[in-house]
Design a protein around this motif. Structure first.
Motif, PDB file in Angstrom:
ATOM      1  N   ILE A  57      20.993  26.515  59.514  1.00 37.52           N
ATOM      2  CA  ILE A  57      21.545  25.837  58.778  1.00 37.52           C
ATOM      3  C   ILE A  57      22.588  26.906  58.207  1.00 37.52           C
ATOM      4  O   ILE A  57      22.075  28.105  57.592  1.00 37.52           O
ATOM      5  CB  ILE A  57      21.014  25.392  57.809  1.00 37.52           C
ATOM      6  CG1 ILE A  57      19.607  24.058  58.292  1.00 37.52           C
ATOM      7  CG2 ILE A  57      21.552  25.003  56.218  1.00 37.52           C
ATOM      8  CD1 ILE A  57      18.517  23.578  56.963  1.00 37.52           C
ATOM      9  N   LYS A  58      23.998  26.502  58.313  1.00 41.39           N
ATOM     10  CA  LYS A  58      24.712  27.304  57.408  1.00 41.39           C
ATOM     11  C   LYS A  58      24.685  27.865  56.303  1.00 41.39           C
ATOM     12  O   LYS A  58      23.762  27.568  55.462  1.00 41.39           O
ATOM     13  CB  LYS A  58      26.135  27.033  57.280  1.00 41.39           C
ATOM     14  CG  LYS A  58      27.148  27.234  56.775  1.00 41.39           C
ATOM     15  CD  LYS A  58      28.768  27.030  56.608  1.00 41.39           C
ATOM     16  CE  LYS A  58      29.556  27.008  56.199  1.00 41.39           C
ATOM     17  NZ  LYS A  58      31.099  26.664  55.747  1.00 41.39           N
ATOM     18  N   ARG A  59      24.947  29.069  56.384  1.00 39.10           N
ATOM     19  CA  ARG A  59      23.896  30.444  54.711  1.00 39.10           C
ATOM     20  C   ARG A  59      24.992  29.814  53.584  1.00 39.10           C
ATOM     21  O   ARG A  59      26.518  29.771  53.489  1.00 39.10           O
ATOM     22  CB  ARG A  59      23.815  31.697  54.876  1.00 39.10           C
ATOM     23  CG  ARG A  59      22.650  31.486  55.954  1.00 39.10           C
ATOM     24  CD  ARG A  59      21.506  30.954  55.257  1.00 39.10           C
ATOM     25  NE  ARG A  59      20.273  31.603  56.625  1.00 39.10           N
ATOM     26  CZ  ARG A  59      19.651  30.934  57.009  1.00 39.10           C
ATOM     27  NH1 ARG A  59      20.011  29.771  57.417  1.00 39.10           N
ATOM     28  NH2 ARG A  59      19.183  31.941  57.874  1.00 39.10           N
ATOM     29  N   GLY A  60      24.868  30.177  52.334  1.00 38.32           N
ATOM     30  CA  GLY A  60      25.594  30.190  50.929  1.00 38.32           C
ATOM     31  C   GLY A  60      26.238  31.832  50.934  1.00 38.32           C
ATOM     32  O   GLY A  60      25.149  32.665  51.743  1.00 38.32           O
ATOM     33  N   HIS A  61      26.333  31.499  49.593  1.00 38.30           N
ATOM     34  CA  HIS A  61      26.937  33.057  48.987  1.00 38.30           C
ATOM     35  C   HIS A  61      25.012  33.548  48.686  1.00 38.30           C
ATOM     36  O   HIS A  61      24.130  32.983  48.921  1.00 38.30           O
ATOM     37  CB  HIS A  61      27.224  32.680  47.022  1.00 38.30           C
ATOM     38  CG  HIS A  61      27.596  33.708  46.888  1.00 38.30           C
ATOM     39  ND1 HIS A  61      26.783  34.415  45.797  1.00 38.30           N
ATOM     40  CD2 HIS A  61      28.294  34.186  46.697  1.00 38.30           C
ATOM     41  CE1 HIS A  61      26.974  35.592  45.401  1.00 38.30           C
ATOM     42  NE2 HIS A  61      28.133  36.080  45.705  1.00 38.30           N
ATOM     43  N   ARG A  62      25.616  35.022  48.933  1.00 35.68           N
ATOM     44  CA  ARG A  62      23.769  35.428  48.653  1.00 35.68           C
ATOM     45  C   ARG A  62      23.149  35.388  47.359  1.00 35.68           C
ATOM     46  O   ARG A  62      21.710  35.522  47.979  1.00 35.68           O
ATOM     47  CB  ARG A  62      24.506  37.093  48.683  1.00 35.68           C
ATOM     48  CG  ARG A  62      23.751  38.310  49.582  1.00 35.68           C
ATOM     49  CD  ARG A  62      23.879  40.083  49.462  1.00 35.68           C
ATOM     50  NE  ARG A  62      23.808  39.696  47.955  1.00 35.68           N
ATOM     51  CZ  ARG A  62      23.919  40.877  47.614  1.00 35.68           C
ATOM     52  NH1 ARG A  62      23.396  42.042  47.711  1.00 35.68           N
ATOM     53  NH2 ARG A  62      24.476  41.142  46.330  1.00 35.68           N
ATOM     54  N   GLN A  63      23.322  34.994  46.575  1.00 36.53           N
ATOM     55  CA  GLN A  63      22.464  35.057  45.398  1.00 36.53           C
ATOM     56  C   GLN A  63      22.577  33.187  44.897  1.00 36.53           C
ATOM     57  O   GLN A  63      21.854  33.173  44.268  1.00 36.53           O
ATOM     58  CB  GLN A  63      23.045  35.774  44.392  1.00 36.53           C
ATOM     59  CG  GLN A  63      22.931  37.791  44.608  1.00 36.53           C
ATOM     60  CD  GLN A  63      23.194  38.342  43.381  1.00 36.53           C
ATOM     61  OE1 GLN A  63      24.495  38.035  42.558  1.00 36.53           O
ATOM     62  NE2 GLN A  63      22.322  39.650  42.683  1.00 36.53           N
ATOM     63  N   SER A  64      23.825  33.183  44.344  1.00 44.70           N
ATOM     64  CA  SER A  64      23.428  31.894  43.575  1.00 44.70           C
ATOM     65  C   SER A  64      23.405  30.440  45.550  1.00 44.70           C
ATOM     66  O   SER A  64      23.080  29.500  45.414  1.00 44.70           O
ATOM     67  CB  SER A  64      25.274  30.784  43.234  1.00 44.70           C
ATOM     68  OG  SER A  64      25.682  31.256  45.034  1.00 44.70           O
ATOM     69  N   GLY A  65      23.613  30.798  46.441  1.00 48.34           N
ATOM     70  CA  GLY A  65      23.947  29.971  47.789  1.00 48.34           C
ATOM     71  C   GLY A  65      24.022  29.272  48.164  1.00 48.34           C
ATOM     72  O   GLY A  65      24.364  28.305  49.292  1.00 48.34           O
ATOM     73  N   ALA A  66      26.196  29.089  46.777  1.00 41.05           N
ATOM     74  CA  ALA A  66      26.775  28.167  47.169  1.00 41.05           C
ATOM     75  C   ALA A  66      27.996  28.089  48.768  1.00 41.05           C
ATOM     76  O   ALA A  66      28.053  29.239  48.717  1.00 41.05           O
ATOM     77  CB  ALA A  66      27.712  28.377  45.621  1.00 41.05           C
ATOM     78  N   ILE A  67      27.683  27.169  48.620  1.00 46.53           N
ATOM     79  CA  ILE A  67      28.090  27.198  50.477  1.00 46.53           C
ATOM     80  C   ILE A  67      29.897  27.530  50.107  1.00 46.53           C
ATOM     81  O   ILE A  67      30.871  26.651  49.528  1.00 46.53           O
ATOM     82  CB  ILE A  67      28.155  25.878  50.736  1.00 46.53           C
ATOM     83  CG1 ILE A  67      26.720  25.605  50.973  1.00 46.53           C
ATOM     84  CG2 ILE A  67      28.503  25.715  52.418  1.00 46.53           C
ATOM     85  CD1 ILE A  67      25.797  26.548  51.987  1.00 46.53           C
ATOM     86  N   THR A  68      30.156  27.963  50.840  1.00 49.07           N
ATOM     87  CA  THR A  68      31.892  27.995  51.355  1.00 49.07           C
ATOM     88  C   THR A  68      32.746  27.212  52.358  1.00 49.07           C
ATOM     89  O   THR A  68      32.139  27.535  53.587  1.00 49.07           O
ATOM     90  CB  THR A  68      32.598  29.458  51.663  1.00 49.07           C
ATOM     91  OG1 THR A  68      31.816  29.950  50.249  1.00 49.07           O
ATOM     92  CG2 THR A  68      34.124  29.266  51.271  1.00 49.07           C
TER      93      THR A  68
END
Length: 187
Positions: free
Chosen positions: A163-174
């Motif tokens: 599964i596509k990872r998000g921002h290192r801390q928030s997990g928000a997907i770009t």
């Protein structure tokens, strides 16, 4: 407590009875494939019933994995704001909603958050789980007794891992998130 009673209690914790589950078809830039989850109806009956109910109504279909943190977990299930096929979809709101049903009271157990365990997401209130859930990439014992364990992945951890990872801390997907294209209930 007798040794026999202790052994029986441990057996219940180690291997919950599994009456049903869900099958998730995932598609996206990262993951493509099927995840099978057994729901622990005897451990978290209200939460398992909620997931099965929403899945049976098709409400999880096309819902984004909106928060994905490397080494921690992948979160999805926002049926209010997470449907990428909706003309109203806005990634900025994905993860802020739930379903049209009431929030659920916590069903904490002695089960540990380990790799593949599925937990119910919630806000600050322990009694605020609704439709969102998360799948653990690795152990997260700091969640024990704080979040409801609702199931475990039995097939498709390779899909979870992709599964596509998000921002290192928030997990928000770009960009475009990976999506639960179709979620069905299994017996």
């Amino acid at each position: 407590m007798s040794t026999l009673k202790l052994a029986a209690a441990f057996a219940v914790l180690a291997s919950p009875a599994l009456a049903s589950g869900i099958e998730i078809e995932v598609a996206g830039e990262g993951a493509n494939g099927t995840i099978v989850i057994d729901l622990f109806e005897d451990v978290a009956p209200q939460h398992a019933a909620r997931i099965a109910d929403l899945a049976s109504k098709g409400e999880y279909d096309n819902v984004a994995f909106h928060r994905v943190i490397q080494g921690f977990m992948a979160q999805t299930g926002d049926v209010q704001f997470g449907d990428v096929s909706s003309e109203d979809y806005d990634a900025r709101y994905s993860g802020r909603g739930g379903s049209d049903q009431q929030d659920l009271p916590a069903e904490f157990s002695d089960l540990s958050f380990e790799r593949g365990v599925v937990g119910m997401a919630r806000s600050q209130s322990p009694n605020s789980a609704n439709s969102q859930f998360f799948i653990m990439f690795d152990e997260g014992t700091f969640l024990n007794g704080q979040y409801t364990v609702v199931g475990k992945v039995t097939e498709g951890m390779d899909v979870v891992d992709a599964i596509k990872r998000g921002h290192r801390q928030s997990g928000a997907i770009t960009g475009a998130p990976d999506v639960m294209k179709k979620v069905t209930v299994t017996e």
